[in-house]
Design an enzyme around this catalytic site. Structure first.
Site, PDB file in Angstrom:
ATOM      1  N   ASP A 146       1.638   5.187   0.480  1.00 56.88           N
ATOM      2  CA  ASP A 146       1.026   6.050   1.501  1.00 56.88           C
ATOM      3  C   ASP A 146       0.948   7.226   0.426  1.00 56.88           C
ATOM      4  O   ASP A 146       2.036   7.720  -0.095  1.00 56.88           O
ATOM      5  CB  ASP A 146       1.766   6.218   2.567  1.00 56.88           C
ATOM      6  CG  ASP A 146       1.399   7.296   3.188  1.00 56.88           C
ATOM      7  OD1 ASP A 146       0.496   7.314   3.961  1.00 56.88           O
ATOM      8  OD2 ASP A 146       2.251   8.272   3.689  1.00 56.88           O
ATOM      9  N   GLU A 203      -2.885   4.957  -1.825  1.00 58.12           N
ATOM     10  CA  GLU A 203      -3.604   5.992  -1.089  1.00 58.12           C
ATOM     11  C   GLU A 203      -3.332   7.419  -2.170  1.00 58.12           C
ATOM     12  O   GLU A 203      -2.069   7.645  -2.012  1.00 58.12           O
ATOM     13  CB  GLU A 203      -3.170   6.333   0.074  1.00 58.12           C
ATOM     14  CG  GLU A 203      -4.039   7.392   0.946  1.00 58.12           C
ATOM     15  CD  GLU A 203      -3.213   7.998   1.986  1.00 58.12           C
ATOM     16  OE1 GLU A 203      -4.188   8.608   2.847  1.00 58.12           O
ATOM     17  OE2 GLU A 203      -2.129   7.845   2.306  1.00 58.12           O
ATOM     18  N   ASP A 208     -11.362   6.894   0.388  1.00 56.55           N
ATOM     19  CA  ASP A 208     -11.734   7.906   1.380  1.00 56.55           C
ATOM     20  C   ASP A 208     -12.983   8.547   1.143  1.00 56.55           C
ATOM     21  O   ASP A 208     -13.705   8.936   2.064  1.00 56.55           O
ATOM     22  CB  ASP A 208     -10.736   9.027   1.419  1.00 56.55           C
ATOM     23  CG  ASP A 208      -9.452   8.683   1.968  1.00 56.55           C
ATOM     24  OD1 ASP A 208      -9.417   7.750   2.881  1.00 56.55           O
ATOM     25  OD2 ASP A 208      -8.090   9.484   1.640  1.00 56.55           O
ATOM     26  N   ASP A 209     -13.494   8.629  -0.223  1.00 58.53           N
ATOM     27  CA  ASP A 209     -14.753   9.344  -0.536  1.00 58.53           C
ATOM     28  C   ASP A 209     -15.828   8.471   0.135  1.00 58.53           C
ATOM     29  O   ASP A 209     -16.924   8.954   0.820  1.00 58.53           O
ATOM     30  CB  ASP A 209     -14.959   9.606  -2.009  1.00 58.53           C
ATOM     31  CG  ASP A 209     -14.254  10.426  -2.328  1.00 58.53           C
ATOM     32  OD1 ASP A 209     -13.766  11.255  -1.544  1.00 58.53           O
ATOM     33  OD2 ASP A 209     -14.203  10.682  -3.737  1.00 58.53           O
ATOM     34  N   ARG A 253       0.828  -1.150  -0.168  1.00 59.17           N
ATOM     35  CA  ARG A 253      -0.066  -0.086   0.031  1.00 59.17           C
ATOM     36  C   ARG A 253       0.897   1.148   0.060  1.00 59.17           C
ATOM     37  O   ARG A 253       1.677   1.419   1.034  1.00 59.17           O
ATOM     38  CB  ARG A 253      -0.888  -0.046   1.191  1.00 59.17           C
ATOM     39  CG  ARG A 253      -1.883   1.078   1.498  1.00 59.17           C
ATOM     40  CD  ARG A 253      -1.453   2.273   2.270  1.00 59.17           C
ATOM     41  NE  ARG A 253      -2.368   3.151   2.620  1.00 59.17           N
ATOM     42  CZ  ARG A 253      -2.265   4.250   3.160  1.00 59.17           C
ATOM     43  NH1 ARG A 253      -0.711   4.660   3.794  1.00 59.17           N
ATOM     44  NH2 ARG A 253      -3.062   5.106   3.399  1.00 59.17           N
ATOM     45  N   HIS A 291      -6.440   3.516  10.323  1.00 65.84           N
ATOM     46  CA  HIS A 291      -5.630   4.301  11.394  1.00 65.84           C
ATOM     47  C   HIS A 291      -5.799   5.816  10.905  1.00 65.84           C
ATOM     48  O   HIS A 291      -5.719   6.537  12.092  1.00 65.84           O
ATOM     49  CB  HIS A 291      -4.185   3.758  10.736  1.00 65.84           C
ATOM     50  CG  HIS A 291      -3.589   4.381   9.622  1.00 65.84           C
ATOM     51  ND1 HIS A 291      -3.884   3.751   8.423  1.00 65.84           N
ATOM     52  CD2 HIS A 291      -2.843   5.568   9.445  1.00 65.84           C
ATOM     53  CE1 HIS A 291      -2.809   4.784   7.620  1.00 65.84           C
ATOM     54  NE2 HIS A 291      -2.387   5.772   8.302  1.00 65.84           N
ATOM     55  N   ASP A 292      -5.886   6.121   9.678  1.00 60.35           N
ATOM     56  CA  ASP A 292      -5.926   7.576   9.420  1.00 60.35           C
ATOM     57  C   ASP A 292      -7.253   8.291  10.278  1.00 60.35           C
ATOM     58  O   ASP A 292      -7.352   9.346  10.895  1.00 60.35           O
ATOM     59  CB  ASP A 292      -5.872   8.000   7.973  1.00 60.35           C
ATOM     60  CG  ASP A 292      -4.529   8.376   7.634  1.00 60.35           C
ATOM     61  OD1 ASP A 292      -3.785   8.993   8.315  1.00 60.35           O
ATOM     62  OD2 ASP A 292      -4.126   8.129   6.538  1.00 60.35           O
ATOM     63  N   GLN A 293      -8.352   7.576   9.721  1.00 60.14           N
ATOM     64  CA  GLN A 293      -9.619   8.155  10.143  1.00 60.14           C
ATOM     65  C   GLN A 293     -10.167   8.202  11.618  1.00 60.14           C
ATOM     66  O   GLN A 293     -10.703   8.759  11.924  1.00 60.14           O
ATOM     67  CB  GLN A 293     -10.660   7.535   8.945  1.00 60.14           C
ATOM     68  CG  GLN A 293     -10.513   7.637   7.900  1.00 60.14           C
ATOM     69  CD  GLN A 293     -10.269   8.971   7.123  1.00 60.14           C
ATOM     70  OE1 GLN A 293     -10.538   9.903   7.922  1.00 60.14           O
ATOM     71  NE2 GLN A 293      -9.959   9.069   6.061  1.00 60.14           N
ATOM     72  N   GLY A 298      -7.135   7.657  13.912  1.00 49.47           N
ATOM     73  CA  GLY A 298      -5.992   8.254  14.444  1.00 49.47           C
ATOM     74  C   GLY A 298      -5.840   9.792  14.388  1.00 49.47           C
ATOM     75  O   GLY A 298      -5.243  10.224  15.326  1.00 49.47           O
ATOM     76  N   ASN A 299      -6.280  10.147  13.180  1.00 47.28           N
ATOM     77  CA  ASN A 299      -6.210  11.636  13.233  1.00 47.28           C
ATOM     78  C   ASN A 299      -7.265  12.379  13.708  1.00 47.28           C
ATOM     79  O   ASN A 299      -7.292  13.600  13.619  1.00 47.28           O
ATOM     80  CB  ASN A 299      -6.136  11.836  11.428  1.00 47.28           C
ATOM     81  CG  ASN A 299      -4.759  11.850  11.048  1.00 47.28           C
ATOM     82  OD1 ASN A 299      -3.755  11.648  11.700  1.00 47.28           O
ATOM     83  ND2 ASN A 299      -4.545  11.277   9.741  1.00 47.28           N
TER      84      ASN A 299
END
Length: 583
Positions: free
Chosen positions: A260, A293, A313-314, A258, A380-382, A384-385
């Site tokens: 980044d 990504e 992400d959409d 993947r 992790h992004d959605q 952890g951010n």
């Protein structure tokens, strides 16, 4: 069948098998480089063309070395396969890449249509050995591909992985290279693929010395959120990352990568060439999958011989806004969440050239099959951010999460779960680091607090300190005591249904419709293997009337008898998702 695997590359240290090692460094800014070994041996490196330096020294496996580039600076090997004591400032170590004997050397992977991804952070699960111990659980759940967040060597003992500075060296905080190989090997024996998240758009802020001897590694004319962009158009730089991709795939036998935030690389031509080189090197007999990504939503990069899919992400953002009502930050671009969710279900991307943050974002994607999109409701992004790392399980009711899981796991896109999601975990996943440099620790802490200071629901001083070990410990996922067993049984059942009825057909699936049934309810259907898969989903608090109930001959994949009976009468119950196949 046992065997060994080694990736041959022009960078770093290569043991020659006779007790000596060839060392190479690309340092175009320098006139001279000296190899220094920990045992006191030193040798001037010979200058070659195009900025390369090389020497062959009578030092073999296990030797610790570094490169002296000036009187006051010696640096580690940027292609180090292992760092002594995990020190990104210290000595690199010559390794025997062929030392590990693979137990499942005949493993060829699995086709893309079978992929059900499970993203995890190696450190929070106990390192490479801890992840290996969890693999039987994931295989029993029905997961087919485990995706490791980045593992490249970083400064300190704890990190998300996106601050790596030595892309070829597995982080010593997680274990040894052989322990990583054993993790992958064990996964293959269980029928699991293993993917790795790799970062080619920036280096971390501590331990990166490339500016000191190879300024051409960076493109000063292009900026990213982390500084100057990587100069991948320079052949030695672009090849450094191509070889890194091949190194993980060949030497460690990873089944996929993947990539980044490739929009920050800013060079789609290089990305296409990277994919072509990887596919050519792997050949047709092995399943190796490449995933992007890419905030730019460049549909032209997706397809056979290119990248298998993109994180969508959409889909997540539209669904998250629909479920939670949140609208701050990047969620502000999803103010009509149902419209954007429906377009994502029909066509893949919600943004296909429309205005987004003052620019045009995306390319048309309706021609692509659903298999080109990796969907998720948490990652992790959605998680952890967020300021406090809140999971979706703490933001909406359990029944709504379960309806979202039905949409995720039965729709003919490629689904991804985030670690602990199968248990209904409510444990936060917070942003954590462990930079030894105190000034950097302070800068990261204060920067994190400034980032969220303008948000309505909390003050910046409340944000967990990324450098505090307690922030890391709080992020170790735990099973929810109330819903854990039932949630895991649901996920296991949905994945089994997917494997039997949906996965075999996703390569050729086409959208038939995706329509709103109410403010928070929808129906979506796809042509699938000669039949039609239809999902009825109501995230709202009230039952919704539907004008066209399913055919009495429909074969029901998911939904209890009472809900199916209600839907057959034209009423979709609140907080429910149902799925059927019609011929």
């Amino acid at each position: 069948m046992s065997g060994t695997f080694v990736h041959a590359m022009p960078y770093g240290a290569r043991a020659l098998g006779d007790g000596s090692t060839r060392f190479r460094l690309w340092a175009p800014d320098l006139d001279a480089v000296t190899l220094e070994c920990e045992d006191g041996h030193a040798a001037a490196m010979r200058a070659l063309d195009d900025g390369w330096f090389e020497c062959i020294c009578p030092r073999g496996i296990g030797s610790a070395y570094r490169f002296r580039i000036s009187d006051d600076l010696a640096v580690p090997d940027p292609a180090s396969r292992r760092q002594q004591a995990g020190d990104v400032h210290g000595y690199s170590v010559v390794v025997d890449a062929a030392d590990y004997a693979w137990r499942h050397a005949d493993w060829k992977g699995r086709p893309w249509r079978e992929v059900v991804l499970y993203e995890l952070h190696v450190g929070t699960l106990g390192g490479f050995k801890g992840v290996e111990a969890a693999l039987p659980h994931l295989a029993a759940l029905g997961i087919t591909a485990v995706e490791l967040m980045p593992i490249a060597e970083f400064a300190g003992e704890r990190n998300w992985g996106y601050d790596g500075v030595l892309p070829y060296a597995p982080a010593a905080a997680y274990g040894t290279p052989d322990e990583l190989k054993s993790l992958v090997d064990t996964a293959h024996g269980l029928g699991l693929m293993v993917f790795l998240d790799v970062v080619y758009n920036h280096f971390g802020p501590e331990g990166n010395y490339l500016h000191a001897y190879a300024s051409g590694f960076f493109d000063g004319g292009a900026a990213t959120p982390w500084g100057s962009a990587i100069g991948v158009s320079t052949p030695q730089v672009g090849d450094y990352f191509v070889h890194n991709a091949l190194y993980w795939i060949e030497e460690y036998q990873f089944d996929g990568l993947r990539f980044d935030a490739v929009h920050a690389i800013g060079n789609p031509g290089w990305l296409a060439a990277l994919a072509a080189r990887v596919h050519a090197a792997v050949g047709p007999d092995r399943h190796v999958h490449l995933v992007l990504e890419n905030e730019a939503n460049q549909a032209n990069l997706l397809g056979r011989g290119r990248f298998d899919a993109q994180w969508n992400d959409d889909f997540h953002n539209a669904l998250h806004v629909l479920l939670t009502g949140e609208h701050e930050g990047y969620y502000a671009h999803y103010q009509q969440p149902m419209d954007k969710l429906l377009r994502s279900l029909r066509e893949g991307f919600a943004f296909q050239g429309e205005a987004f943050a003052g620019r045009r974002r995306g390319e048309p994607s309706a021609h692509l099959p659903p298999a080109r999109f990796v969907n998720f409701i948490q990652n992790h992004d959605q998680v952890g951010n967020r300021a406090f790392g809140d999971r979706l399980t703490t933001l909406v009711a359990p029944e709504i999460v379960e309806a979202a899981l039905v949409l995720l796991l039965l729709a003919p896109f490629v689904p991804m779960l985030f670690m602990g999601e199968e248990w209904g975990s409510t444990t936060p996943f917070q942003f954590f680091t462990d930079f030894p440099d105190e000034a950097l620790r302070t800068a990261v802490r204060e920067g994190r607090r400034r980032e969220f200071a303008a948000f309505a629901h909390f003050g910046g001083d409340d944000i967990p300190d990324p450098g505090d070990e307690r922030t890391f410990l709080a992020s170790i996922p735990e099973r929810d005591v109330h819903t854990g067993d039932a949630r895991m049984a649901l996920v296991q059942r949905l994945i089994a249904l997917r494997a039997k009825h949906v996965a075999p057909h996703i390569d050729a699936a086409t959208s038939r419709r995706a329509e709103a049934l109410g403010e928070k309810a929808l129906v979506a259907s796809w042509s699938l293997g000669g039949g039609t898969l239809t999902l009825y989903v109501n995230f709202g608090e009230a039952d919704v009337a539907i004008a066209q109930p399913p055919s009495p001959a429909a074969a029901w994949l998911h939904g209890d008898a009472a809900d199916i009976a209600s839907l057959s009468r034209g009423l979709l119950p609140a907080r429910r998702a149902l799925a059927c196949l019609e011929s």
